[in-house]
Enzyme design. Structure first.
Site, PDB file in Angstrom:
ATOM      1  N   GLY A  71       0.831  -1.207   0.000  1.00  0.00           N
ATOM      2  CA  GLY A  71       0.000   0.000   0.000  1.00  0.00           C
ATOM      3  C   GLY A  71       0.860   1.250   0.000  1.00  0.00           C
ATOM      4  O   GLY A  71       0.557   2.237  -0.686  1.00  0.00           O
ATOM      5  N   HIS A 203      -2.042  -7.782   2.457  1.00  0.00           N
ATOM      6  CA  HIS A 203      -2.028  -8.312   3.832  1.00  0.00           C
ATOM      7  C   HIS A 203      -3.141  -7.750   4.710  1.00  0.00           C
ATOM      8  O   HIS A 203      -3.287  -8.128   5.855  1.00  0.00           O
ATOM      9  CB  HIS A 203      -0.645  -8.149   4.480  1.00  0.00           C
ATOM     10  CG  HIS A 203      -0.274  -6.751   4.892  1.00  0.00           C
ATOM     11  ND1 HIS A 203      -0.316  -6.344   6.200  1.00  0.00           N
ATOM     12  CD2 HIS A 203       0.153  -5.683   4.178  1.00  0.00           C
ATOM     13  CE1 HIS A 203       0.097  -5.083   6.279  1.00  0.00           C
ATOM     14  NE2 HIS A 203       0.381  -4.663   5.067  1.00  0.00           N
ATOM     15  N   THR A 239      11.182  -7.372 -11.348  1.00  0.00           N
ATOM     16  CA  THR A 239      10.554  -8.679 -11.580  1.00  0.00           C
ATOM     17  C   THR A 239       9.345  -8.834 -10.672  1.00  0.00           C
ATOM     18  O   THR A 239       9.409  -8.547  -9.474  1.00  0.00           O
ATOM     19  CB  THR A 239      11.578  -9.807 -11.310  1.00  0.00           C
ATOM     20  OG1 THR A 239      12.678  -9.602 -12.198  1.00  0.00           O
ATOM     21  CG2 THR A 239      10.973 -11.180 -11.541  1.00  0.00           C
ATOM     22  N   CYS A 329      -0.230   1.043  13.098  1.00  0.00           N
ATOM     23  CA  CYS A 329       0.680   0.759  11.996  1.00  0.00           C
ATOM     24  C   CYS A 329       2.077   1.338  12.188  1.00  0.00           C
ATOM     25  O   CYS A 329       2.880   1.294  11.281  1.00  0.00           O
ATOM     26  CB  CYS A 329       0.142   1.237  10.643  1.00  0.00           C
ATOM     27  SG  CYS A 329      -1.451   0.586  10.311  1.00  0.00           S
TER      28      CYS A 329
HETATM   29  N1  PLP Z   1      -2.748   3.036   3.993  1.00  0.00           N
HETATM   30  C1  PLP Z   1      -3.460   2.637   5.056  1.00  0.00           C
HETATM   31  C2  PLP Z   1      -4.774   3.268   5.330  1.00  0.00           C
HETATM   32  C3  PLP Z   1      -2.985   1.610   5.891  1.00  0.00           C
HETATM   33  O1  PLP Z   1      -3.697   1.225   6.938  1.00  0.00           O
HETATM   34  C4  PLP Z   1      -1.728   1.036   5.575  1.00  0.00           C
HETATM   35  C5  PLP Z   1      -1.142  -0.004   6.446  1.00  0.00           C
HETATM   36  O2  PLP Z   1      -1.298  -0.028   7.631  1.00  0.00           O
HETATM   37  C6  PLP Z   1      -1.043   1.475   4.445  1.00  0.00           C
HETATM   38  C7  PLP Z   1      -1.579   2.480   3.680  1.00  0.00           C
HETATM   39  C8  PLP Z   1       0.290   0.893   4.066  1.00  0.00           C
HETATM   40  O3  PLP Z   1       0.133  -0.391   3.547  1.00  0.00           O
HETATM   41  P1  PLP Z   1       1.391  -1.392   3.510  1.00  0.00           P
HETATM   42  O4  PLP Z   1       1.529  -1.940   4.882  1.00  0.00           O
HETATM   43  O5  PLP Z   1       0.983  -2.443   2.526  1.00  0.00           O
HETATM   44  O6  PLP Z   1       2.543  -0.606   3.074  1.00  0.00           O
END
Ligand code: PLP
Length: 392
Positions: A71, A203, A239, A329
């Site tokens: 993300g 994930h 890749t 996060c």
């Molecule tokens: N955006 C949001 C709203 C998220 O909750 C997260 C991950 O916690 C991300 C982006 C980032 O995703 P990734 O962990 O795949 O980099």
């Protein structure tokens, strides 16, 4: 000890069916998907099948889906390329966005003097955004990208993609939505939504880590932010993560096929959690729009416990219960997150404890009972300690 996982907004349990197809692909698809021989081409065919499957669920042509590593990369790709290749001179976003958006915007501002950044004000302490101000800014008709997340990963607030997208369209602004928390949890018909860019991370929907995608609607001129080969129609050099993409395709398909059933189950769990916490912990606060069903994602709640305890997450972890404390996060962080600081004064935050509880269809009522019982015990101890302290 039975372990209880209530942190699905951070990452999810991988679906066994996903592991199965990934294992199969790891065994079979070791060729490079850019190679013309069958070892490569079989893997390439699986990538295209995953793309087609995801595109069908989102109601868009397959070529509008570009696989990435996560993300974060997806959000980077959109923001950076819009500024560097599409002539965007203004980004309108919100202070509640994920770090992958906020930090990218901060970096872009440092590198591009002429770039104007506007963070929309909050309309209230629930974290609702002031869309009237958005329209006022859009009326100024500068080359603008609006970047607003579909669901907030910490407090769960949802925005109406149709409403915001139509505002952007009315004033010729591009609209990017970080849909990382909602992809695979909602039916998102991108063909009929005025959204130019959306992002996904496997994930978060019972797929593997290290793979995601970006949706790009008919926008030519965007370029890869990684230089190298011509993979992903020149939009993402490197890749391809064949097994990851295969896993993402399977996870997405399962999530969409089982969406209603999962949603119903998780919604009930969320309501049950709110009810039980309210009953056992007086003065608990539910953050954001948690209690307003249509305006909040059904997979999470954010709470403010009425006592300070930086160790709650740790104490729950000892009992085998995983939730998220502090900055969602941002692993290990126990200091107030940017989002919390926007919603509450430092004094309120110093005298309380923030927790995010996030669910999946793998959770049961028993998990919630165990959490509530553990939190009630922690609350009672905190109250007794406080009373003792007052009397000493
Ligand atoms: N955006 C949001 C709203 C998220 O909750 C997260 C991950 O916690 C991300 C982006 C980032 O995703 P990734 O962990 O795949 O980099």
């Amino acid at each position: 000890m039975k372990k209880i996982y209530l942190d699905s907004a951070a990452s999810t349990i991988i679906d066994k069916r996903v592991i199965e197809v990934m294992m199969e692909s790891m065994n079979e698809d070791y060729g490079n998907p850019s190679s013309t021989h069958s070892f490569g081409q079989e893997g390439k065919a699986k990538i295209e099948a995953a793309r087609k499957c995801i595109a069908q669920w989102l109601n868009v042509p397959p070529h509008e889906i570009i696989f990435t590593s996560c993300g974060t990369e997806s959000n980077n790709l959109i923001l950076r390329s819009c500024v560097e290749n599409l002539g965007i001179r203004r980004i309108i976003s919100s202070p509640l966005e994920h770090k992958s958006v906020l930090e990218t915007i901060r970096d872009l501002r440092e590198k591009h003097n002429e770039l104007e950044i506007i963070f929309l004000p909050l309309k209230d302490k629930k974290g609702n955004l002031d869309f009237e101000t958005l329209e006022e800014y859009l009326m100024e008709n500068k080359p603008t990208l609006v970047s607003l997340m579909h669901a907030n990963n910490e407090i769960g607030n949802l925005i109406d993609l149709n409403y915001v997208g139509n505002l952007c369209k009315k004033y010729n602004a591009l609209f990017h939505s970080d849909t990382v928390q909602t992809m695979g949890h909602y039916l998102i018909d991108l063909a009929n939504l005025p959204v130019n860019f959306a992002t996904c991370s496997a994930h978060k929907l019972h797929g593997p880590k290290g793979v995601g995608f970006v949706y790009i609607k008919k926008t030519s001129g965007l370029k890869s932010i990684i230089t190298g080969g011509s993979q992903e129609r020149n939009m993402r050099a490197g890749t391809e993560n064949v097994y990851g993409i295969v896993g993402l395709g399977k996870a997405f398909d399962c999530a969409m096929k089982e969406l209603e059933q999962r949603k119903m189950q998780i919604e009930k769990l969320k309501q049950y959690t709110i009810k039980q916490l309210t009953k056992h912990i007086p003065n608990i606060t539910f953050n954001g729009t948690c209690q307003e069903n249509s305006q909040s994602i059904y997979t999470l709640i954010s709470i403010l416990l009425p006592f300070p305890n930086t160790l709650v997450g740790f104490q729950l972890d000892i009992k085998g219960i995983a939730v998220s404390q502090g900055s969602a996060c941002s692993s290990g962080a126990t200091k107030p997150s940017n989002t919390m600081l926007q919603l509450f004064s430092t004094e309120v935050l110093m005298n309380s404890t923030t927790l995010r509880i996030s669910f999946s269809h793998y959770n049961s009522k028993e998990d919630i009972d165990a959490l509530v019982s553990a939190l009630t015990e922690i609350y009672q101890k905190a109250t007794i300690n406080k009373t003792n302290t007052i009397h000493v």
